[in-house]
Scaffold this motif. Sequence first.
Motif, mmCIF file in Angstrom:
data_model
loop_
_atom_site.group_PDB
_atom_site.id
_atom_site.type_symbol
_atom_site.label_atom_id
_atom_site.label_comp_id
_atom_site.label_asym_id
_atom_site.label_seq_id
_atom_site.Cartn_x
_atom_site.Cartn_y
_atom_site.Cartn_z
ATOM 1 N N PRO A 75 44.267 39.228 36.739
ATOM 2 C CA PRO A 75 44.524 39.657 38.120
ATOM 3 C C PRO A 75 45.849 39.140 38.653
ATOM 4 N N LEU A 76 46.213 37.887 38.271
ATOM 5 C CA LEU A 76 47.485 37.347 38.741
ATOM 6 C C LEU A 76 48.654 38.153 38.175
ATOM 7 N N ALA A 77 48.569 38.538 36.903
ATOM 8 C CA ALA A 77 49.637 39.346 36.317
ATOM 9 C C ALA A 77 49.785 40.666 37.056
ATOM 10 N N GLY A 123 45.269 32.166 42.193
ATOM 11 C CA GLY A 123 44.946 32.598 40.844
ATOM 12 C C GLY A 123 45.371 31.608 39.774
ATOM 13 N N LEU A 124 45.885 30.431 40.194
ATOM 14 C CA LEU A 124 46.427 29.483 39.228
ATOM 15 C C LEU A 124 45.700 28.144 39.213
ATOM 16 N N GLN A 134 41.005 24.891 47.876
ATOM 17 C CA GLN A 134 39.848 25.215 47.038
ATOM 18 C C GLN A 134 39.474 26.667 47.235
ATOM 19 N N SER A 135 39.534 27.431 46.166
ATOM 20 C CA SER A 135 39.152 28.835 46.275
ATOM 21 C C SER A 135 37.663 28.965 46.571
ATOM 22 N N PRO A 451 42.678 28.950 35.816
ATOM 23 C CA PRO A 451 42.755 28.219 34.549
ATOM 24 C C PRO A 451 42.907 26.717 34.696
ATOM 25 N N THR A 452 43.310 26.222 35.889
ATOM 26 C CA THR A 452 43.593 24.800 36.068
ATOM 27 C C THR A 452 42.759 24.250 37.215
#
Length: 565
Positions: A75-77, A123-124, A134-135, A451-452
């Motif tokens: 999604p980030l891409a 997204g990271l 915090q998402s 991812p992190t």
Amino acid sequence: MLRRLTVRDFVLVDRLEMDFHSGFTALTGETGTGKSILVDALAMLLGERGDATVVRPRAAKAEVEAEFDVPPGSPLAAWLDEQALAEDDRCVLRRVIEAGGRSRGFINGRATTVQQLKAAGEGLVDIYGQHGHQSLLRPAAQRDLLDAFGGLAPQAREVESAYRAWRACRLRREAWEKDAAALAAERHALEIQERELAALGLTPESWKTLQADHARLSHAASLLEAADSALDVLVEQEQAVESQLAGVISRLSAGLEHDAGLAAIVEMLESAQIQVREAGHELRRYRDGLDLDPARLRELERVLAAAHGAARKYRISVEDIPQVLADCGARLAELGEGDSATTLRQAEEEARGRYLEQAPALGKKRAQAARRLSGMVTEAMQRLALEGGSFRVVLSALEEGGPGGLEQAEFQVTPHADAPLRPLAKIASGGELSRIGLAIQAAASTAAGVPTLVFDEVDVGIGGRVAAVVGELLRELGRRYQVLCITHLPQVAAAADQQWQVVKTVSDGVATSQVQPLDAAQRVEEIARMLGGAVITDTTRRHAAELLAGAAPAGRSGGSRSKSL
């Protein structure tokens, strides 16, 4: 995944360049050395508030830059591509805060807003603790995590697509109803215009003929008089041109006996005589063919008046009437082929039916997933010194539904048995929120959206067995994600794949922090310090070595030289 972080002139940081690895990284150091500064810098980079107070004393600006991997097709891409910010498979975020307070943001070298930095950051990286990025505090992210946990993401996308199709049909029907009166008025006006213009019966050819016939009829009398006068002069009077030419030719022909030079002149005059005679014949035919019909003239004048009147009414030229008539017909055909209220309502009902067929099925599966996730997170909380606490995914019905379905999801939690359930975003304690976030991620680790993961204050108020559990959970998360944790607990640090130590020095009255990746021997010393304080004994070192040995493979030690903050 975070690959590199560069910090310059940020609070206590002079200059810092850190290369990051996958797995679980622990960041340790004595209280007050500035461990949380790294998290603060990362949070500011990801769109949190930043002002001149973060600029290192005597520096002109503070600057933070981070490089991340961006998986193709993520999604980030897609977001980076939509924003015209994509660059291969990486994303470089940079933020500058000037001493005067001005803030600037960049993504892959292009100037952006803080809101765009925040959108990319969602997204990271997720930061759990007192820093607020915090998402999982966002309702949409909570619903997405629940769907991912239950394997419902494809079904949720289908429901969203069905909702948007229903909404499009509804908007189209509403727009038609709003414009229906205007369209009816347009159709009525076009029908009148088409009827009036068609009654004229004009084509480009017939208009030219009409104009020519009218011009001829309106001047018929004067044309007849001119023709008679010309015939008299040319051929019909006693002294007509033809008779006089005949006399001249006769006299000059007699002179040819004496001078042959007259031959050419005689020849020209004879040709002229023939032309005059032919002109007379043509004039007689023209005169005999002239029409002096007044009724026909009046009819032509009526048609011309009607044509000019229609042209004035519709503000066009008479020559354009045939084309305007064709345009009227085309537009009427288009209006006739348009949607009707019946067809639009039918399409809307069909789209609504498809949505209401899919959304309840998604809701049932969400309820099942919510029960499983609630139980798993509650169980994990008991292991994290939150005994008696509970976690619940609450699904609330939406009156008309939405793109996410017929319900909204909210994470509610109580850290203690005697406390009521409250929304996750209302948890006041950073340490509790951090551990609850860890419990959620541990339970739904296969469904995390970033991812992190960064954990700060995850060890507040715990120790001993619980600390070891936290270390185990972080190490498990590190197998799937990149995990960074600031910790004061040796049990947590010992479970890390790599460990960094933060120290603070003072030179010329200016405090500076440094971070040093630790090798195996240095990790023993640091964990011994965390166990025993200022005085480190051989017994403490042995205990530290046992912790490291018992915490599963230690993995990399960091693999880079000491960095200055």
